[in-house]
Design an enzyme around this catalytic site. Structure first.
Site, PDB file in Angstrom:
ATOM      1  N   HIS A   1       0.832  -1.204   0.000  1.00 20.30           N
ATOM      2  CA  HIS A   1       0.000   0.000   0.000  1.00 20.30           C
ATOM      3  C   HIS A   1       0.869   1.256   0.000  1.00 20.30           C
ATOM      4  O   HIS A   1       1.573   1.527   0.983  1.00 20.30           O
ATOM      5  CB  HIS A   1      -0.907  -0.026   1.233  1.00 20.30           C
ATOM      6  CG  HIS A   1      -1.842   1.123   1.330  1.00 20.30           C
ATOM      7  ND1 HIS A   1      -1.945   1.900   2.470  1.00 20.30           N
ATOM      8  CD2 HIS A   1      -2.728   1.637   0.442  1.00 20.30           C
ATOM      9  CE1 HIS A   1      -2.860   2.822   2.286  1.00 20.30           C
ATOM     10  NE2 HIS A   1      -3.346   2.695   1.067  1.00 20.30           N
TER      11      HIS A   1
ATOM     12  N   GLU B   1       1.159  -0.483  -4.858  1.00 24.47           N
ATOM     13  CA  GLU B   1       0.040   0.420  -5.124  1.00 24.47           C
ATOM     14  C   GLU B   1       0.519   1.851  -4.950  1.00 24.47           C
ATOM     15  O   GLU B   1       1.111   2.200  -3.923  1.00 24.47           O
ATOM     16  CB  GLU B   1      -1.116   0.114  -4.156  1.00 24.47           C
ATOM     17  CG  GLU B   1      -2.382   0.914  -4.419  1.00 24.47           C
ATOM     18  CD  GLU B   1      -2.518   2.151  -3.529  1.00 24.47           C
ATOM     19  OE1 GLU B   1      -3.449   2.943  -3.772  1.00 24.47           O
ATOM     20  OE2 GLU B   1      -1.698   2.318  -2.600  1.00 24.47           O
TER      21      GLU B   1
ATOM     22  N   ASP C   1      -0.437   6.208  -5.899  1.00 24.99           N
ATOM     23  CA  ASP C   1      -1.461   7.201  -6.231  1.00 24.99           C
ATOM     24  C   ASP C   1      -0.895   8.207  -7.225  1.00 24.99           C
ATOM     25  O   ASP C   1       0.281   8.570  -7.155  1.00 24.99           O
ATOM     26  CB  ASP C   1      -1.911   7.936  -4.972  1.00 24.99           C
ATOM     27  CG  ASP C   1      -2.387   6.979  -3.894  1.00 24.99           C
ATOM     28  OD1 ASP C   1      -3.509   6.473  -4.022  1.00 24.99           O
ATOM     29  OD2 ASP C   1      -1.629   6.743  -2.931  1.00 24.99           O
TER      30      ASP C   1
ATOM     31  N   HIS D   1      -0.391  10.869  -2.782  1.00 25.89           N
ATOM     32  CA  HIS D   1      -1.740  10.525  -2.345  1.00 25.89           C
ATOM     33  C   HIS D   1      -2.598  11.756  -2.109  1.00 25.89           C
ATOM     34  O   HIS D   1      -3.710  11.867  -2.621  1.00 25.89           O
ATOM     35  CB  HIS D   1      -1.693   9.691  -1.064  1.00 25.89           C
ATOM     36  CG  HIS D   1      -3.050   9.379  -0.514  1.00 25.89           C
ATOM     37  ND1 HIS D   1      -3.692  10.189   0.408  1.00 25.89           N
ATOM     38  CD2 HIS D   1      -3.905   8.364  -0.775  1.00 25.89           C
ATOM     39  CE1 HIS D   1      -4.872   9.684   0.689  1.00 25.89           C
ATOM     40  NE2 HIS D   1      -5.031   8.576  -0.002  1.00 25.89           N
TER      41      HIS D   1
ATOM     42  N   GLU E   1      -3.583   4.137  -8.612  1.00 31.26           N
ATOM     43  CA  GLU E   1      -4.856   4.810  -8.320  1.00 31.26           C
ATOM     44  C   GLU E   1      -4.824   6.230  -8.850  1.00 31.26           C
ATOM     45  O   GLU E   1      -3.985   7.039  -8.447  1.00 31.26           O
ATOM     46  CB  GLU E   1      -5.142   4.833  -6.824  1.00 31.26           C
ATOM     47  CG  GLU E   1      -6.469   5.524  -6.516  1.00 31.26           C
ATOM     48  CD  GLU E   1      -6.797   5.594  -5.042  1.00 31.26           C
ATOM     49  OE1 GLU E   1      -7.665   6.428  -4.674  1.00 31.26           O
ATOM     50  OE2 GLU E   1      -6.196   4.838  -4.256  1.00 31.26           O
TER      51      GLU E   1
END
Length: 277
Positions: free
Chosen positions: A35, A62, A64, A77, A145
């Site tokens: 994450h 993962e 952002d 993020h 993301e």
């Protein structure tokens, strides 16, 4: 030797081989998804965090994606730079320090590591292109993301173009794109249909057949998961990812539900639980 076994002996041998194969079969594979990288051990959304995740045997990092003032794509993020960089010190008069208000050249002046630990002093905010190149010779995949703050209406098109340009680098690796905006993801799929899509959130079970037309994963909080919902998603040919936990009892429960991947800040802890009988 085997010629002397006879029919009964051959049958027994066959049963033993089948039993041995069954006993050695691997349990259901569950992806370990780091994450924001291994963000418990290194500053989130940095190449250093993904490097740690690789060492800890994560399957995917993962990250952002936000867009800068000059339409460059960076890994971040928050919509602002304040929490994870020294932007307040470098640019004190530019509150609230939104990513979209800074050029890439300005963002690259920032220290994105010291807030986490002096060990990471000087770590930079990476661009999407830098992350793709860094993963080029790695087996680890990327789960990206896309953030959709006001002021970045064209971010999906820019991410799609960047991934298309870099297709030769990641063509054989696992790469997927996700967002909370499901309409955006449907449009993204039409732009680059070869890039798998994950949807963040928990759609109602009756919507799953519609969403399965363009999405491969549903990625939802672990507190919202039930075995029945996992089965509903699987029945539509999709897979289930969930976030975010580092607690072994929760990890074991989620694995028992049949999830396909778990996002965690501590990939090593998830890997340890997966290796336990």
């Amino acid at each position: 030797m085997y010629r002397q076994l006879g029919a009964v002996g051959t049958a027994v041998l066959t049963v033993l081989v089948v039993m041995m194969g069954t006993a050695s079969a691997s349990p259901r594979e569950v992806d370990t998804i780091a994450h924001r990288g291994a963000s418990a051990y290194a500053p989130e959304n940095t190449l250093a965090a993904c490097a740690v995740a690789r060492i800890q045997r994560a399957d995917m990092c993962e990250f952002d994606i936000q867009q800068t003032k000059d339409h460059q794509l960076v890994l971040m993020h928050d919509a602002t730079l304040a929490r994870t960089t020294d932007v307040e010190k470098v640019f004190p008069g530019r509150y609230p320090w939104r990513v979209a208000a800074f050029t890439l050249a300005e963002i690259q002046r920032l220290d994105a590591g010291s807030w986490f630990s002096p060990r990471y002093r000087g770590e930079k905010v990476p661009t999407l292109g830098q992350a793709l190149r860094a993963m080029r010779h790695s087996e680890i995949g990327l789960l990206l993301e896309i953030k959709h703050p006001p002021g970045s209406p064209d971010i999906d098109q820019r991410v799609a173009a960047e991934l298309q340009d870099a297709r030769a680098w990641w063509g054989r690796k696992r790469l997927a794109v996700q967002a909370f905006d499901w309409g955006s993801m449907r449009a993204f799929h039409s732009m680059v249909p070869h890039v798998p899509i994950a949807l963040l959130g928990k759609p109602a079970a009756e919507r799953l057949p519609e969403l399965a037309q363009y999405a491969r994963w549903i990625n939802l909080p672990h507190r919202d998961l039930t075995p029945g919902y996992v089965e509903d998603v699987h029945d539509q040919g999709m897979q289930v990812y969930t976030w975010s936990t580092r607690r072994p009892p929760v990890i074991r429960r989620l694995i028992s539900y049949g999830v396909d991947g778990i996002m965690t800040n501590k990939p090593d802890r998830l890997e340890n639980v997966k290796r336990q009988p």
